[in-house]
Structure formats: structure tokens, C-alpha cells
Write a protein that holds these residues in place. Structure first.
Motif, PDB file in Angstrom:
ATOM      1  N   GLY A 233       0.929  -1.083   0.076  1.00  0.00           N
ATOM      2  CA  GLY A 233       0.175  -0.089  -0.216  1.00  0.00           C
ATOM      3  C   GLY A 233       0.820   1.260  -0.385  1.00  0.00           C
ATOM      4  N   THR A 234       0.377   2.114   0.825  1.00  0.00           N
ATOM      5  CA  THR A 234       0.854   3.722  -0.167  1.00  0.00           C
ATOM      6  C   THR A 234       1.522   4.084   1.334  1.00  0.00           C
ATOM      7  OG1 THR A 234      -1.093   4.812   1.468  1.00  0.00           O
ATOM      8  CG2 THR A 234      -0.895   5.301  -0.986  1.00  0.00           C
ATOM      9  N   LEU A 235       1.881   3.475   2.284  1.00  0.00           N
ATOM     10  CA  LEU A 235       3.426   3.395   3.362  1.00  0.00           C
ATOM     11  C   LEU A 235       4.818   2.549   2.962  1.00  0.00           C
ATOM     12  CD1 LEU A 235       1.021   2.059   6.257  1.00  0.00           C
ATOM     13  CD2 LEU A 235       2.087   4.795   5.550  1.00  0.00           C
ATOM     14  N   LYS A 236       4.524   2.056   1.426  1.00  0.00           N
ATOM     15  CA  LYS A 236       5.820   0.790   0.954  1.00  0.00           C
ATOM     16  C   LYS A 236       7.153   1.546   0.960  1.00  0.00           C
ATOM     17  CE  LYS A 236       4.056   1.144  -3.448  1.00  0.00           C
ATOM     18  NZ  LYS A 236       3.601   0.057  -4.806  1.00  0.00           N
ATOM     19  N   THR A 237       6.875   2.383   0.339  1.00  0.00           N
ATOM     20  CA  THR A 237       7.804   3.867  -0.160  1.00  0.00           C
ATOM     21  C   THR A 237       8.583   4.658   1.821  1.00  0.00           C
ATOM     22  OG1 THR A 237       7.091   5.363  -0.464  1.00  0.00           O
ATOM     23  CG2 THR A 237       7.642   3.606  -2.286  1.00  0.00           C
ATOM     24  N   TRP A 238       7.597   4.395   2.440  1.00  0.00           N
ATOM     25  CA  TRP A 238       7.892   5.206   3.684  1.00  0.00           C
ATOM     26  C   TRP A 238       9.372   5.428   4.548  1.00  0.00           C
ATOM     27  CZ3 TRP A 238       8.073   5.027   9.293  1.00  0.00           C
ATOM     28  CH2 TRP A 238       7.164   6.129   9.896  1.00  0.00           C
ATOM     29  N   GLU A 239       9.913   6.131   4.940  1.00  0.00           N
ATOM     30  CA  GLU A 239      11.481   6.714   5.144  1.00  0.00           C
ATOM     31  C   GLU A 239      10.984   7.164   6.437  1.00  0.00           C
ATOM     32  OE1 GLU A 239      13.618   4.282   4.810  1.00  0.00           O
ATOM     33  OE2 GLU A 239      13.724   3.604   2.940  1.00  0.00           O
ATOM     34  N   GLY A 240      10.578   7.133   7.573  1.00  0.00           N
ATOM     35  CA  GLY A 240      10.512   7.542   8.873  1.00  0.00           C
ATOM     36  C   GLY A 240      11.524   9.290   9.422  1.00  0.00           C
ATOM     37  N   TRP A 241      12.111   7.545   9.354  1.00  0.00           N
ATOM     38  CA  TRP A 241      13.767   7.812   9.756  1.00  0.00           C
ATOM     39  C   TRP A 241      14.635   9.487   9.177  1.00  0.00           C
ATOM     40  CZ3 TRP A 241      18.590   8.310   7.273  1.00  0.00           C
ATOM     41  CH2 TRP A 241      18.221   7.638   6.006  1.00  0.00           C
ATOM     42  N   LYS A 242      14.386   9.285   8.284  1.00  0.00           N
ATOM     43  CA  LYS A 242      14.623  10.964   7.822  1.00  0.00           C
ATOM     44  C   LYS A 242      14.699  12.028   7.885  1.00  0.00           C
ATOM     45  CE  LYS A 242      15.434   8.115   3.342  1.00  0.00           C
ATOM     46  NZ  LYS A 242      15.765   8.051   1.717  1.00  0.00           N
ATOM     47  N   ASP A 243      13.846  12.140   8.458  1.00  0.00           N
ATOM     48  CA  ASP A 243      13.188  13.724   9.232  1.00  0.00           C
ATOM     49  C   ASP A 243      13.211  13.222  10.875  1.00  0.00           C
ATOM     50  OD1 ASP A 243      12.262  14.519   6.899  1.00  0.00           O
ATOM     51  OD2 ASP A 243      10.532  13.512   6.972  1.00  0.00           O
ATOM     52  N   ALA A 244      13.662  12.429  11.464  1.00  0.00           N
ATOM     53  CA  ALA A 244      13.713  11.599  12.584  1.00  0.00           C
ATOM     54  C   ALA A 244      14.690  13.075  14.013  1.00  0.00           C
ATOM     55  CB  ALA A 244      13.796  10.271  12.738  1.00  0.00           C
ATOM     56  N   HIS A 245      15.038  13.333  12.955  1.00  0.00           N
ATOM     57  CA  HIS A 245      16.338  14.455  13.428  1.00  0.00           C
ATOM     58  C   HIS A 245      16.136  15.704  13.809  1.00  0.00           C
ATOM     59  CE1 HIS A 245      16.126  15.742   9.329  1.00  0.00           C
ATOM     60  NE2 HIS A 245      16.666  17.153   9.447  1.00  0.00           N
ATOM     61  N   LYS A 246      14.675  16.314  13.588  1.00  0.00           N
ATOM     62  CA  LYS A 246      14.114  16.902  13.869  1.00  0.00           C
ATOM     63  C   LYS A 246      13.353  16.462  15.347  1.00  0.00           C
ATOM     64  CE  LYS A 246      13.357  18.033   9.062  1.00  0.00           C
ATOM     65  NZ  LYS A 246      11.800  18.820   8.182  1.00  0.00           N
ATOM     66  N   ILE A 247      12.970  15.165  15.708  1.00  0.00           N
ATOM     67  CA  ILE A 247      13.029  14.833  16.801  1.00  0.00           C
ATOM     68  C   ILE A 247      13.229  15.828  17.772  1.00  0.00           C
ATOM     69  CG2 ILE A 247      11.461  13.106  18.116  1.00  0.00           C
ATOM     70  CD1 ILE A 247      11.324  11.607  15.791  1.00  0.00           C
ATOM     71  N   GLU A 248      12.789  15.982  18.668  1.00  0.00           N
ATOM     72  CA  GLU A 248      13.355  16.628  20.200  1.00  0.00           C
ATOM     73  C   GLU A 248      12.712  15.915  21.327  1.00  0.00           C
ATOM     74  OE1 GLU A 248      15.467  19.507  20.338  1.00  0.00           O
ATOM     75  OE2 GLU A 248      15.078  20.056  18.527  1.00  0.00           O
ATOM     76  N   ALA A 249      11.732  15.846  21.117  1.00  0.00           N
ATOM     77  CA  ALA A 249      11.077  15.133  22.349  1.00  0.00           C
ATOM     78  C   ALA A 249      12.016  13.474  22.996  1.00  0.00           C
ATOM     79  CB  ALA A 249       9.584  14.668  21.618  1.00  0.00           C
ATOM     80  N   GLU A 250      11.966  13.580  23.926  1.00  0.00           N
ATOM     81  CA  GLU A 250      13.214  12.538  24.464  1.00  0.00           C
ATOM     82  C   GLU A 250      12.671  10.914  23.980  1.00  0.00           C
ATOM     83  OE1 GLU A 250      15.351  10.621  28.729  1.00  0.00           O
ATOM     84  OE2 GLU A 250      14.410  12.973  28.073  1.00  0.00           O
ATOM     85  N   THR A 251      13.332  10.376  24.065  1.00  0.00           N
ATOM     86  CA  THR A 251      12.348   9.059  23.347  1.00  0.00           C
ATOM     87  C   THR A 251      12.467   7.404  23.235  1.00  0.00           C
ATOM     88  OG1 THR A 251      11.874  10.252  20.668  1.00  0.00           O
ATOM     89  CG2 THR A 251      11.544   7.883  20.987  1.00  0.00           C
ATOM     90  N   LEU A 252      12.066   6.443  23.685  1.00  0.00           N
ATOM     91  CA  LEU A 252      12.605   5.398  23.876  1.00  0.00           C
ATOM     92  C   LEU A 252      11.398   4.471  22.750  1.00  0.00           C
ATOM     93  CD1 LEU A 252      12.945   3.450  26.045  1.00  0.00           C
ATOM     94  CD2 LEU A 252      11.134   3.384  27.350  1.00  0.00           C
ATOM     95  N   LEU A 253      12.784   3.286  22.682  1.00  0.00           N
ATOM     96  CA  LEU A 253      12.363   2.298  21.364  1.00  0.00           C
ATOM     97  C   LEU A 253      12.391   0.535  22.006  1.00  0.00           C
ATOM     98  CD1 LEU A 253      14.905   3.225  18.705  1.00  0.00           C
ATOM     99  CD2 LEU A 253      13.164   4.537  19.311  1.00  0.00           C
ATOM    100  N   LEU A 254      11.252   0.575  21.787  1.00  0.00           N
ATOM    101  CA  LEU A 254      11.312  -0.251  22.178  1.00  0.00           C
ATOM    102  C   LEU A 254      10.922  -2.323  21.329  1.00  0.00           C
ATOM    103  CD1 LEU A 254       8.919   0.027  25.448  1.00  0.00           C
ATOM    104  CD2 LEU A 254      11.716  -0.923  25.406  1.00  0.00           C
ATOM    105  N   ASN A 255      11.348  -2.894  21.040  1.00  0.00           N
ATOM    106  CA  ASN A 255      10.882  -3.779  20.059  1.00  0.00           C
ATOM    107  C   ASN A 255      11.308  -5.586  20.947  1.00  0.00           C
ATOM    108  OD1 ASN A 255      14.445  -3.629  19.633  1.00  0.00           O
ATOM    109  ND2 ASN A 255      13.714  -5.185  17.846  1.00  0.00           N
TER     110      ASN A 255
END
Length: 307
Positions: A233-255
């Protein structure tokens, strides 16, 4: 089930393209007027899974007194359903869901008090896309099993398929088999029980999430596709990390160690976000909110309580 202070309601959502009035259903656990703690807004996966399986976050209110806002994103659960928008790529967009989230935050007057986002899978992708905009009031975010890149996610799913029994893999990789037929559904269930939720039995709230996707697939089918392990679907080319340097909020990653979102799909977040911590839970696959619930909640609670 215990009862807690809180409210439940519906918020009008202005979506001219919908062709009909729309609303967002939400439930607040806790009293925003009786605490100094910033609430959590829970962003469910899918798109289209509904909030039900996120209810285990309620323990963060029980033990940490952190208020929690659950809501069903437009197109599923108790919010407005739009089956007529199946396949409408211009309708089902990040912008639609971000507008809905903004509408919820403003309705609950959370800009001044501040808020956290806990997003699982697609919900984490939405949380990151929202955080990139540096919205007023956002304090911290948790991205749980949220792909940083959909091309990498597709690669991850290919690797996970290779771990399945040969016959199962052959069925799932076939482009000729009927995806609505029993053989494909049985093979797909093996993938889901191995890399999405390997608890036996599958918790009832998780089953409800899967049922929501089957009954109301408009958003999911348009943005993801007709299976969990191949994004067409439309998400297939999404590369969210390319803009992630703009995230100012402290972030916790879990997987999870057995997650369909493997480590290399999470890593771009870790490299791009400025203030970030990453933990992989060894007992879990994709639905770590249930599969390793005590550790998941402790990690989230410790992270969000330290404001």
C-alpha cells in the motif's frame, strides 16, 4: 475489572473529504485536574486495530498514577467507519491521522499541561511523524515495534518468512494463491503466531485488534496491503527516519527479539533521534505490550515518570 476515575466521549472531527460527519471516540483513565503528571496518549497500530489491545497500559495509572488517553483512530472501533474509502490513497494519509491527533489534544486542553505519546507499530510511526513537527506540549515518546523504514520492514519480513517451515513459506510467498482462501489464512496464522504474538492463547484484546482489521480493512488495506508481511500500500516507500533528526522529544525505542520489526528496522531511529534509548525485549515478538508485559510497563513507567 476495576473502575477508575475518568471520562468517555466523542469528538467531532472535520474531514470534508469524508462526505459525512466524522467523530473520534476516546476514553480518559484518570483525572487530569487532580494530578501534576502528564498523561499518556496511546496510539494503536494497524492502521485500524483499535485501542483495545493497548488497555494493558492502564497499569501505569494503577501503579504510577499516570493518566492515559485511549482512542480509536478514524476508520475503526467506536470512531467513524469509512468502508466506502477503501483504496482511496488520497484520503488515508498521515496528515489525516495527525489532524485527528491534534484535534484530540486540543479538545482535552493538553498543550499547557503537556503529554506523552506511546505508539505501537503503526501507532509508533504516527507518533514519530507527529513528533517531527515539534508540537507544543509533547514531552516524551515511546516507539514500540515501530518501523523506521518500510523498505527495511519488508526486508525484515522476508527474513522472518525464511525462518518458517518450507511449506508455510511457499504458500505465503506465492503470488498465485488466493489470499482469502483457507490455505493462505492458515499459513498466515503461523506467521502471526510466530512473529506478531506468540502467546498461547492469544490474549482476547489482541484478538479483538485482529478482528477489527478484518472487519474494517479500509485504512489497513489502502496503506499496508492485505497481509502483515508484505507492504504494497501507500506506506511501502515510507522512510520516517529521514526526518527523525527533527524530533526534540526524548524517545524510548522498544522491540522484541522475535519481532517482525527486527533490530535493523529500528536502528535508523536510534541513529537519527537526538535524545534516545533503545531496549530489545528478549521474550517478545511484535506485541511486547502483552508478551513481556511486566518489563514493558516498567520500562515505560520509569521513562515517563522521570519528567
Amino acid at each position: 475489572m476495576a473502575t477508575y476515575p475518568g471520562t468517555e466521549g466523542e469528538i467531532a472531527l472535520d474531514v470534508p473529504q469524508a462526505g459525512k460527519p466524522c467523530k473520534t471516540w476516546y476514553k480518559l483513565v484518570g483525572d487530569l485536574n487532580e494530578t501534576l503528571k502528564s498523561p499518556i496518549i496511546a496510539l494503536h497500530g494497524g492502521p485500524g486495530s483499535g485501542h483495545d489491545y493497548m488497555v494493558s497500559l492502564t497499569e501505569l495509572y494503577e501503579k504510577r498514577e499516570i493518566p492515559i488517553v485511549f482512542y480509536d483512530q478514524i476508520g475503526c472501533g467506536r470512531s467513524t467507519h469509512l468502508p466506502e474509502k477503501m483504496g482511496d490513497e488520497e484520503f488515508w494519509t498521515f496528515e489525516l491521522f495527525i489532524r485527528e491527533l491534534d484535534n484530540l489534544i486540543d479538545h482535552l486542553s493538553l498543550r499547557n499541561t503537556g503529554f506523552h505519546l506511546v505508539g505501537q507499530s503503526w501507532g509508533g510511526m504516527l507518533a514519530a511523524a507527529y513528533a517531527v513537527k515539534q508540537p507544543v506540549g509533547l514531552k516524551k515518546i515511546v516507539l514500540s515495534s515501530a518501523p523506521a523504514s518500510m523498505p527495511l520492514y519488508n526486508e525484515s519480513c522476508k527474513r522472518r518468512l525464511a525462518e518458517l517451515p518450507p511449506k508455510t513459506r511457499e504458500i505465503l510467498e506465492s503470488h498465485e494463491i488466493d489470499h482469502s482462501g483457507p490455505e493462505f489464512k492458515k499459513a498466515s496464522d503461523v506467521f502471526m503466531r510466530t512473529f506478531v504474538c506468540h502467546l498461547d492463547p492469544v490474549p482476547e484484546p489482541v484478538q479483538r485488534a485482529w478482528k477489527n482489521l478484518k472487519e474494517n480493512p479500509s485504512a489497513y488495506s489502502t496503506m499496508q496491503g492485505d497481509s502483515e508481511f508484505e507492504t504494497v500500500g501507500t506506506l511501502k516507500t515510507w522512510e520516517g527516519w529521514k526526518d527523525a533528526h527533527k524530533i526534540e522529544a526524548e524517545t524510548l525505542l522498544l522491540n522484541g527479539r522475535y519481532d517482525e520489526v527486527m533490530d535493523f528496522v529500528m536502528e535508523p531511529w536510534f541513529r537519527s533521534i537526538k535524545k534516545v534509548k533503545w531496549v530489545t525485549l528478549e521474550k517478545a515478538s511484535h506485541t511486547i505490550i502483552w508478551e513481556d508485559q511486566p518489563r514493558f510497563l516498567n520500562l515505560c513507567g520509569d521513562f515517563l515518570s522521570d519528567e
